[in-house]
Enzyme design. Structure first.
Site, PDB file in Angstrom:
ATOM      1  N   CYS A 146      50.712  19.307  55.439  1.00 26.06           N
ATOM      2  CA  CYS A 146      50.273  20.699  55.287  1.00 26.06           C
ATOM      3  C   CYS A 146      51.413  21.575  54.763  1.00 26.06           C
ATOM      4  O   CYS A 146      51.779  21.450  53.599  1.00 26.06           O
ATOM      5  CB  CYS A 146      49.678  21.176  56.592  1.00 26.06           C
ATOM      6  SG  CYS A 146      48.496  22.486  56.341  1.00 26.06           S
TER       7      CYS A 146
ATOM      8  N   HIS B 155      46.400  17.443  58.890  1.00 20.62           N
ATOM      9  CA  HIS B 155      47.343  17.217  59.992  1.00 20.62           C
ATOM     10  C   HIS B 155      47.081  15.900  60.722  1.00 20.62           C
ATOM     11  O   HIS B 155      46.412  15.908  61.762  1.00 20.62           O
ATOM     12  CB  HIS B 155      47.210  18.345  61.018  1.00 20.62           C
ATOM     13  CG  HIS B 155      47.742  19.650  60.555  1.00 20.62           C
ATOM     14  ND1 HIS B 155      49.046  20.037  60.745  1.00 20.62           N
ATOM     15  CD2 HIS B 155      47.144  20.660  59.904  1.00 20.62           C
ATOM     16  CE1 HIS B 155      49.232  21.237  60.235  1.00 20.62           C
ATOM     17  NE2 HIS B 155      48.097  21.644  59.720  1.00 20.62           N
TER      18      HIS B 155
ATOM     19  N   GLU C 160      48.975  14.425  62.622  1.00 23.13           N
ATOM     20  CA  GLU C 160      49.626  14.495  63.942  1.00 23.13           C
ATOM     21  C   GLU C 160      48.749  15.204  64.977  1.00 23.13           C
ATOM     22  O   GLU C 160      49.065  15.194  66.161  1.00 23.13           O
ATOM     23  CB  GLU C 160      51.003  15.163  63.815  1.00 23.13           C
ATOM     24  CG  GLU C 160      51.035  16.670  63.692  1.00 23.13           C
ATOM     25  CD  GLU C 160      50.612  17.219  62.330  1.00 23.13           C
ATOM     26  OE1 GLU C 160      50.119  16.450  61.471  1.00 23.13           O
ATOM     27  OE2 GLU C 160      50.757  18.444  62.135  1.00 23.13           O
TER      28      GLU C 160
END
Ligand code: GLN
Length: 185
Positions: free
Chosen positions: A78, A169, A171
Site C-alpha cells: 500500500c 494489505h 499483513e
C-alpha cells in the site's frame, strides 16, 4: 534479517506475520537501525506523505534507497508501494523511485474507503485482499515488470526483480502465503 520500516503505519502487523513464520526481523525507526545485517526490507502501509517526510527528516531515505538498488528483496504494501514507485500521479517527486511503475494514490476505482476482494496472485489462489484508501498501478514503465494481479481492471500486485509491490494489505489477513513468497525471493 528483515528490516521493517517502522516510522509510521502498519509495521506491527508485518512483524506478527514474520513471527508466525519464525523469521527474524528488526524495526527500522532511525538511521542507526539500518545495520549491515539487514538483508531484506518491508515497507509498510500507512500514509506515504508522512512516511516520505519522516524518511527525509530521519536521514533514512538514501541508506534505504542504496539497499534497494543493491538488490535486497523488498516488499512494499500500500503506502510502501507508493514509496517504491518511479512515478506518483500528480506529485512531482517520487520517493525511492526504484520500481518502474506509475501509481495513483487514493484512487482505486470509485472506492476511496476500504473494501475486500479475493484474487489469484502469482499462482497463489484466492488470496484475501484488503484495500484501505489504496493506490493502484496505473502503468508499468518497463517490460520487466510482472503483473501479478488485476482486480476490477486495476493492477494491484507487481514484481520487478527484487521488488514486490502490493496495493492491498497482506499483513492484515491471517493468510501468510504472500509473506512466504516474499521470504522465498
Ligand atoms: N492512502 C495512503 C497513501 O496515499 C495509502 C493507504 C494505505 O497504506 N493503506 O499513502
Amino acid at each position: 534479517m528483515v528490516g521493517i520500516l517502522a516510522v509510521q503505519g502498519a509495521f506491527i502487523e508485518h512483524a506478527h506475520c514474520l513471527e508466525r513464520l519464525d523469521c527474524e526481523y528488526k524495526f527500522l525507526r532511525n538511521r542507526a537501525d539500518i545495520t549491515a545485517d539487514i538483508d531484506r526490507l518491508i515497507l509498510t502501509g500507512g500514509e506515504s506523505t508522512t512516511q516520505r517526510k519522516l524518511l527525509k527528516e530521519l536521514d533514512m531515505l538514501y541508506p534505504l534507497k542504496n539497499l534497494i538498488s543493491d538488490g535486497i528483496p523488498v516488499m512494499g504494501t500500500c503506502a510502501g508501494l507508493i514509496l517504491l514507485a518511479q512515478k506518483i500521479s500528480g506529485e512531482e517527486e517520487p520517493v525511492f523511485a526504484s520500481l518502474p511503475v506509475e501509481v495513483c494514490r487514493n484512487a482505486y476505482g470509485r472506492q476511496l474507503g476500504s473494501f475486500s476482494a479475493s484474487g489469484d496472485i502469482n499462482g497463489i489462489r484466492d488470496f484475501p485482499m484488503r484495500f484501505i484508501r489504496a493506490p493502484f498501478v496505473k502503468k508499468t514503465l518497463s517490460d520487466e515488470v510482472e503483473i501479478l494481479n488485476v482486480t476490477d481492471e486495476k493492477i494491484t500486485a507487481v514484481r520487478y526483480k527484487n521488488q514486490l509491490g502490493f496495493a492491498f494489505h497482506p499483513e492484515l489477513t491471517d493468510d501468510l502465503r504472500l509473506h512466504e513468497m516474499y521470504l522465498s525471493l
